[in-house]
Design an enzyme around this catalytic site. Structure first.
Site, PDB file in Angstrom:
ATOM      1  N   HIS A  22       0.814  -1.024  -0.053  1.00 31.13           N
ATOM      2  CA  HIS A  22      -0.142   0.093  -0.011  1.00 31.13           C
ATOM      3  C   HIS A  22       0.833   1.195   0.123  1.00 31.13           C
ATOM      4  O   HIS A  22       0.507   2.197  -0.905  1.00 31.13           O
ATOM      5  CB  HIS A  22      -0.658  -0.026   1.358  1.00 31.13           C
ATOM      6  N   LYS A  46     -18.175  -5.341   9.140  1.00 35.59           N
ATOM      7  CA  LYS A  46     -17.105  -6.260   9.495  1.00 35.59           C
ATOM      8  C   LYS A  46     -16.357  -5.951  10.635  1.00 35.59           C
ATOM      9  O   LYS A  46     -16.096  -4.625  11.261  1.00 35.59           O
ATOM     10  CB  LYS A  46     -15.943  -5.856   8.273  1.00 35.59           C
ATOM     11  N   ARG A  95      -2.360  -6.431  -8.145  1.00 34.70           N
ATOM     12  CA  ARG A  95      -1.273  -7.637  -7.836  1.00 34.70           C
ATOM     13  C   ARG A  95      -1.321  -8.709  -8.668  1.00 34.70           C
ATOM     14  O   ARG A  95      -0.270  -9.360  -9.120  1.00 34.70           O
ATOM     15  CB  ARG A  95      -1.221  -8.008  -6.453  1.00 34.70           C
ATOM     16  N   SER A 133      -3.083  -7.676   3.226  1.00 34.25           N
ATOM     17  CA  SER A 133      -3.115  -7.512   4.591  1.00 34.25           C
ATOM     18  C   SER A 133      -3.544  -8.803   5.196  1.00 34.25           C
ATOM     19  O   SER A 133      -3.275  -9.005   6.678  1.00 34.25           O
ATOM     20  CB  SER A 133      -4.128  -6.581   4.854  1.00 34.25           C
TER      21      SER A 133
HETATM   22  P1  ADP Z   1      -9.835  -3.422  -0.005  1.00 34.58           P
HETATM   23  O1  ADP Z   1     -10.483  -2.077  -0.571  1.00 34.58           O
HETATM   24  O2  ADP Z   1     -10.149  -4.461  -1.071  1.00 34.58           O
HETATM   25  O3  ADP Z   1     -10.224  -3.647   1.344  1.00 34.58           O
HETATM   26  P2  ADP Z   1      -7.194  -2.955   0.748  1.00 34.58           P
HETATM   27  O4  ADP Z   1      -7.233  -2.045   1.693  1.00 34.58           O
HETATM   28  O5  ADP Z   1      -6.429  -4.370   0.981  1.00 34.58           O
HETATM   29  O6  ADP Z   1      -8.328  -3.391  -0.304  1.00 34.58           O
HETATM   30  O7  ADP Z   1      -6.193  -2.514  -0.351  1.00 34.58           O
HETATM   31  C1  ADP Z   1      -6.499  -1.299  -1.258  1.00 34.58           C
HETATM   32  C2  ADP Z   1      -6.047  -1.279  -2.496  1.00 34.58           C
HETATM   33  O8  ADP Z   1      -4.679  -1.539  -2.523  1.00 34.58           O
HETATM   34  C3  ADP Z   1      -6.589  -2.369  -3.593  1.00 34.58           C
HETATM   35  O9  ADP Z   1      -6.780  -1.848  -4.626  1.00 34.58           O
HETATM   36  C4  ADP Z   1      -5.492  -3.665  -3.308  1.00 34.58           C
HETATM   37  O10 ADP Z   1      -5.685  -4.264  -4.447  1.00 34.58           O
HETATM   38  C5  ADP Z   1      -4.283  -2.619  -3.361  1.00 34.58           C
HETATM   39  N1  ADP Z   1      -3.072  -3.443  -2.724  1.00 34.58           N
HETATM   40  C6  ADP Z   1      -3.200  -4.383  -1.721  1.00 34.58           C
HETATM   41  N2  ADP Z   1      -1.957  -4.881  -1.587  1.00 34.58           N
HETATM   42  C7  ADP Z   1      -1.209  -4.408  -2.489  1.00 34.58           C
HETATM   43  C8  ADP Z   1       0.270  -4.621  -2.936  1.00 34.58           C
HETATM   44  N3  ADP Z   1       0.933  -5.495  -2.171  1.00 34.58           N
HETATM   45  N4  ADP Z   1       0.687  -3.749  -3.864  1.00 34.58           N
HETATM   46  C9  ADP Z   1      -0.145  -3.162  -4.359  1.00 34.58           C
HETATM   47  N5  ADP Z   1      -1.198  -2.883  -4.514  1.00 34.58           N
HETATM   48  C10 ADP Z   1      -1.858  -3.647  -3.192  1.00 34.58           C
END
Ligand code: ADP
Length: 167
Positions: A22, A46, A95, A133
């Site tokens: 992130h 959630k 990813r 995560s």
């Molecule tokens: P969500 O909104 O699905 O709960 P997350 O908080 O896990 O998503 O992640 C927010 C965004 O960051 C999503 O678009 C996810 O695909 C992207 N993301 C998560 N992990 C990575 C990573 N390791 N590298 C690049 N982008 C990521």
């Protein structure tokens, strides 16, 4: 569009917790946009691993070196959050093909709700593409070392939580 209009991107997610993947996306967005608003989206249905306050504190500290990034807490429709902060761009990270399927459906939803908002996807750096995560949560819950996966500020919040739980 007025020439002086600020280009603002919204990066929404649940960030439970924020990872190095992130952070990398946010740093790259900061180089592309005048302002990057990271929206910590809260889903009351959630039960998160970290509380909203813990996630917010860790994220603010993790982004302290980025003058054009800030974190907000949002709920409800993400396009409304984007509108409220003046963002015309929704940014997400990709990813894998699994992300692609989910993200294209999500982007279609955003477009349906507000055709003026453009969704962009940044490809994960190959070396960070395996970080999620959920992997961080699993490893941390098993008392494994998550230092290679999260920014130091997030690690500090995770460690504090583990200690207060008496682990
Ligand atoms: P969500 O909104 O699905 O709960 P997350 O908080 O896990 O998503 O992640 C927010 C965004 O960051 C999503 O678009 C996810 O695909 C992207 N993301 C998560 N992990 C990575 C990573 N390791 N590298 C690049 N982008 C990521």
């Amino acid at each position: 569009m007025r020439l002086a209009e600020k280009r603002i991107a919204l990066y929404p997610g649940s960030f439970d917790p924020m990872t190095l993947g992130h952070l990398d996306i946010i740093e790259r967005l900061c180089a592309l946009y005048d302002e990057v608003v990271v929206a910590l989206l809260v889903n009351p249905a959630k039960k998160p691993y970290l509380t909203q306050e813990e996630r917010l504190e860790g994220m603010e500290n993790a982004l302290a070196h980025l003058p054009n990034a800030r974190v907000i807490v949002g709920s409800g429709a993400t396009v409304e959050v984007a509108k409220a902060v003046g963002a015309k761009v929704m940014a997400r990270g990709l990813r894998s093909v699994t992300d692609f399927e989910y993200e294209t459906a999500l982007a279609a939803g955003y477009r349906y709700m507000d055709p003026d908002i453009e969704t962009i996807m940044l490809l994960a750096k190959p070396e960070l593409g395996y970080i999620s995560s959920s992997i961080v949560r699993d490893i941390h819950a098993l008392k494994g070392d998550v230092t290679p996966l999260v920014p130091p500020a997030i690690y500090a919040v995770l460690q504090r939580k583990a200690q207060t739980k008496g682990e």
